[in-house]
Design a protein around this motif. Structure first.
Motif, PDB file in Angstrom:
ATOM      1  N   VAL A 356     -67.869   8.453 -71.113  1.00  0.00           N
ATOM      2  CA  VAL A 356     -67.492   9.539 -71.790  1.00  0.00           C
ATOM      3  C   VAL A 356     -66.454  10.521 -71.343  1.00  0.00           C
ATOM      4  N   TRP A 357     -66.125  10.173 -70.069  1.00  0.00           N
ATOM      5  CA  TRP A 357     -65.109  10.876 -69.782  1.00  0.00           C
ATOM      6  C   TRP A 357     -63.997  10.697 -70.350  1.00  0.00           C
ATOM      7  N   TYR A 358     -63.390   9.641 -70.572  1.00  0.00           N
ATOM      8  CA  TYR A 358     -62.284   9.388 -71.274  1.00  0.00           C
ATOM      9  C   TYR A 358     -62.318   8.647 -72.540  1.00  0.00           C
ATOM     10  N   TYR A 359     -63.201   8.101 -73.072  1.00  0.00           N
ATOM     11  CA  TYR A 359     -63.364   7.346 -74.202  1.00  0.00           C
ATOM     12  C   TYR A 359     -62.464   7.808 -75.475  1.00  0.00           C
ATOM     13  N   HIS A 360     -62.702   9.213 -75.777  1.00  0.00           N
ATOM     14  CA  HIS A 360     -61.960   9.781 -76.959  1.00  0.00           C
ATOM     15  C   HIS A 360     -60.366  10.024 -76.731  1.00  0.00           C
ATOM     16  N   THR A 361     -60.143   9.667 -75.565  1.00  0.00           N
ATOM     17  CA  THR A 361     -58.610   9.969 -74.815  1.00  0.00           C
ATOM     18  C   THR A 361     -57.812   8.673 -75.078  1.00  0.00           C
ATOM     19  N   LEU A 362     -58.569   7.469 -75.152  1.00  0.00           N
ATOM     20  CA  LEU A 362     -58.076   6.213 -75.102  1.00  0.00           C
ATOM     21  C   LEU A 362     -57.060   6.089 -76.231  1.00  0.00           C
ATOM     22  N   PRO A 363     -57.381   6.266 -77.597  1.00  0.00           N
ATOM     23  CA  PRO A 363     -56.545   6.096 -78.650  1.00  0.00           C
ATOM     24  C   PRO A 363     -55.070   6.895 -78.472  1.00  0.00           C
ATOM     25  N   PHE A 364     -55.264   8.146 -77.936  1.00  0.00           N
ATOM     26  CA  PHE A 364     -53.956   8.778 -77.861  1.00  0.00           C
ATOM     27  C   PHE A 364     -52.893   7.984 -76.678  1.00  0.00           C
ATOM     28  N   LEU A 365     -53.756   7.767 -75.594  1.00  0.00           N
ATOM     29  CA  LEU A 365     -53.038   7.080 -74.477  1.00  0.00           C
ATOM     30  C   LEU A 365     -52.463   5.886 -75.212  1.00  0.00           C
ATOM     31  N   LEU A 366     -53.173   4.719 -75.677  1.00  0.00           N
ATOM     32  CA  LEU A 366     -52.584   3.673 -76.209  1.00  0.00           C
ATOM     33  C   LEU A 366     -51.484   3.843 -77.234  1.00  0.00           C
ATOM     34  N   TRP A 367     -51.686   4.815 -78.186  1.00  0.00           N
ATOM     35  CA  TRP A 367     -50.699   5.203 -79.147  1.00  0.00           C
ATOM     36  C   TRP A 367     -49.555   5.892 -78.383  1.00  0.00           C
ATOM     37  N   SER A 368     -49.470   6.174 -77.278  1.00  0.00           N
ATOM     38  CA  SER A 368     -48.450   6.573 -76.591  1.00  0.00           C
ATOM     39  C   SER A 368     -47.766   5.711 -75.839  1.00  0.00           C
ATOM     40  N   THR A 369     -47.720   4.489 -76.006  1.00  0.00           N
ATOM     41  CA  THR A 369     -47.260   3.189 -75.217  1.00  0.00           C
ATOM     42  C   THR A 369     -46.366   2.528 -76.249  1.00  0.00           C
ATOM     43  N   PRO A 370     -45.485   1.474 -75.702  1.00  0.00           N
ATOM     44  CA  PRO A 370     -44.609   0.582 -76.738  1.00  0.00           C
ATOM     45  C   PRO A 370     -45.267  -0.553 -77.478  1.00  0.00           C
ATOM     46  N   TYR A 371     -46.539  -0.687 -77.119  1.00  0.00           N
ATOM     47  CA  TYR A 371     -47.364  -1.843 -77.783  1.00  0.00           C
ATOM     48  C   TYR A 371     -47.363  -1.763 -79.142  1.00  0.00           C
ATOM     49  N   GLY A 372     -47.657  -2.913 -79.852  1.00  0.00           N
ATOM     50  CA  GLY A 372     -48.042  -2.797 -81.259  1.00  0.00           C
ATOM     51  C   GLY A 372     -49.334  -2.648 -81.694  1.00  0.00           C
ATOM     52  N   ASN A 373     -49.660  -2.262 -82.825  1.00  0.00           N
ATOM     53  CA  ASN A 373     -50.965  -1.604 -83.237  1.00  0.00           C
ATOM     54  C   ASN A 373     -52.123  -2.804 -82.884  1.00  0.00           C
ATOM     55  N   LYS A 374     -51.652  -4.251 -83.090  1.00  0.00           N
ATOM     56  CA  LYS A 374     -52.802  -4.878 -82.834  1.00  0.00           C
ATOM     57  C   LYS A 374     -53.166  -5.281 -81.508  1.00  0.00           C
ATOM     58  N   PHE A 375     -51.930  -5.244 -80.636  1.00  0.00           N
ATOM     59  CA  PHE A 375     -52.372  -5.231 -79.192  1.00  0.00           C
ATOM     60  C   PHE A 375     -53.090  -4.019 -78.817  1.00  0.00           C
ATOM     61  N   ARG A 376     -52.923  -2.867 -79.125  1.00  0.00           N
ATOM     62  CA  ARG A 376     -53.619  -1.679 -78.721  1.00  0.00           C
ATOM     63  C   ARG A 376     -55.044  -1.917 -79.243  1.00  0.00           C
ATOM     64  N   LEU A 377     -55.298  -2.280 -80.536  1.00  0.00           N
ATOM     65  CA  LEU A 377     -56.777  -2.480 -80.851  1.00  0.00           C
ATOM     66  C   LEU A 377     -57.546  -3.588 -79.834  1.00  0.00           C
ATOM     67  N   ILE A 378     -56.645  -4.513 -79.444  1.00  0.00           N
ATOM     68  CA  ILE A 378     -57.442  -5.756 -78.505  1.00  0.00           C
ATOM     69  C   ILE A 378     -57.865  -4.966 -77.316  1.00  0.00           C
ATOM     70  N   VAL A 379     -56.762  -4.075 -76.766  1.00  0.00           N
ATOM     71  CA  VAL A 379     -57.090  -3.412 -75.615  1.00  0.00           C
ATOM     72  C   VAL A 379     -58.438  -2.659 -75.554  1.00  0.00           C
ATOM     73  N   LEU A 380     -58.544  -1.760 -76.842  1.00  0.00           N
ATOM     74  CA  LEU A 380     -59.546  -0.890 -77.138  1.00  0.00           C
ATOM     75  C   LEU A 380     -60.829  -1.760 -76.866  1.00  0.00           C
ATOM     76  N   GLY A 381     -60.668  -2.741 -77.908  1.00  0.00           N
ATOM     77  CA  GLY A 381     -61.971  -3.685 -77.873  1.00  0.00           C
ATOM     78  C   GLY A 381     -62.366  -4.231 -76.558  1.00  0.00           C
ATOM     79  N   LEU A 382     -61.266  -4.725 -75.884  1.00  0.00           N
ATOM     80  CA  LEU A 382     -61.799  -5.284 -74.541  1.00  0.00           C
ATOM     81  C   LEU A 382     -62.325  -4.067 -73.552  1.00  0.00           C
TER      82      LEU A 382
END
Length: 424
Positions: A356-382
């Motif tokens: 819970v320390w960082y769970y709700h910040t992960l989307p913001f961090l991933l959408w602050s990277t140059p990766y595509g949406n599908k790859f971002r979602l895969i990382v979140l899922g993993l």
């Protein structure tokens, strides 16, 4: 024929609206109450249908019972089944209230309903922060809210203290975004008084103070934070200051290898080694230093933009013009969330409730990277898979680090300009 044509147009319009609600970050506020309503039903179902598991609640109650029943203010004498009390004074006050609200800690069901309310407050604050940043597509937040069994478990099936600290943290961030720095500083210190992991944000907060208020202003805000800690800890400091400081702010704690989520791929003897802990601290500080120059640049720009906004506010208010906040909010949020992420990445040990320390910040961090949406979602899922693997394995721990490295590399690689902040 005309009716069929009209129906087709209406259908297309409906689909476009649905697509906008799911993929356009500017629609975040529109789905907030829908998500909260669904989460209310979901959490009620979990409380009613899924068995509560005792982990730390009983120990929490035993620790605060020493204060509220026995009148013991010596931290060295406050203990529970899991060991001595290791949290600052704010924890004692909050869980003392919960002690009485739950019939001396015995009515678990009331405790679960209280934590359900806390969970909904947390979701509300997360949405309010994302409303201002306008970076993360709403569908990602929908997936996050409904897909994590572990997060729901931490709140309503385990009743850990971590969520309370995180809620106060998000409230303080929201206050900072609203330019209410005194309130933000006080609430931030209250969060630290529940659990020390909130200090992971402190390097960026310090830079924020310096860039916005200068040295004297920084001293003033640090004083506010210190006064909160002093006032909360005063009864314990008067009784036995050494025991309180050593117990509440112990940085030398040794974590148990069997509960570690992130280091199961190394042998226990290395995990418990003091040299390993020093190495992690050195890497942590080095990575923070690597990002410091960029964070200063963002936060200086943030301070200037907030000043301009403050100066123009009276005129804009008269003309009923709303300012689009996403650029300035992102300049503040990215350094804050990144500092916390780096601290978690090089933590000596992560336990399941620490998610819970960082769970709700992960989307913001991933959408602050140059990766595509599908790859971002895969990382979140993993990452979700890693945190839901129990007990943790060498593979799940290693995979978690790989995901963390991908995010850190993406944040480092993606050099922001004002245009690129709005781009995604």
């Amino acid at each position: 024929m005309w009716k069929k044509y009209t129906k087709t147009i209406k259908t297309r319009g409906l689909l476009e609206n649905i697509k906008a609600y799911l993929f356009d970050p500017s629609y975040t506020s529109s789905i907030k109450w829908i998500v909260i309503a669904i989460e209310l039903v979901l959490n009620l179902y979990i409380i009613q249908r899924v068995k509560y598991t005792e982990i730390d609640w009983k120990a929490y109650m035993q620790e605060v019972e020493g204060v509220v029943v026995n009148g013991t203010f010596d931290y060295g004498k406050l203990r529970g089944d899991t060991g001595p009390l290791v949290y600052p004074a704010g924890f004692v006050y909050v869980f003392s209230v919960l002690y009485y609200l739950t019939a001396f800690g015995k009515n678990i069901r009331i405790g679960q309903y209280i934590f359900m309310l806390l969970y909904l407050i947390n979701i509300y604050l997360v949405f309010k922060i994302h409303e201002r940043s306008q970076k993360v597509p709403p569908f990602v937040m929908l997936l996050q809210c409904f897909s994590s069994y572990r997060i729901h478990s931490i709140y309503v099936l385990r009743l850990f203290n971590d969520p309370i600290a995180v809620i106060l943290l998000y409230l303080s961030i929201y206050m900072f975004l609203k330019n209410k720095w005194v309130i933000g500083s006080i609430v931030y210190s209250l969060a630290v008084s529940i659990k020390m992991n909130i200090l992971l944000y402190s390097p960026v907060l310090l830079i924020s103070y310096l860039t916005k208020f200068g040295v004297l202003g920084t001293i003033k805000h640090i004083t506010y934070c210190a006064l909160v800690q002093l006032l909360l800890g005063l009864p314990f400091l008067i009784n036995n200051p050494i025991n309180y400081i050593q117990g509440a702010f112990d940085l030398s704690r040794v974590f148990m290898y069997k509960w570690s989520v992130n280091w199961k791929f190394i042998p226990p003897n290395i995990f418990e080694s003091g040299y390993f802990h020093i190495l992690l601290l050195a890497i942590h500080l080095t990575v923070l230093l690597c990002f410091t120059a960029t964070w200063k640049k963002y936060l200086k720009s943030y301070a200037k933009m907030k000043q301009i906004e403050h100066e123009l506010q009276p005129q804009l208010k008269k003309k009923k013009i709303n300012i689009n906040m996403d650029i300035s909010a992102n300049l503040f949020l990215l350094p804050m969330f990144s500092a916390n992420f780096i601290g978690i990445m090089f933590s000596r040990s992560l336990h399941y409730q620490f998610y819970v320390w960082y769970y709700h910040t992960l989307p913001f961090l991933l959408w602050s990277t140059p990766y595509g949406n599908k790859f971002r979602l895969i990382v979140l899922g993993l990452i979700e898979i890693c945190w839901n693997t129990f007990p943790a394995t060498a593979f799940s721990s290693a995979l978690l680090h790989v995901c963390h490295c991908i995010i850190l590399y993406g944040i480092h690689r993606y050099r922001y300009t004002y245009g690129s902040i709005k781009k995604k």
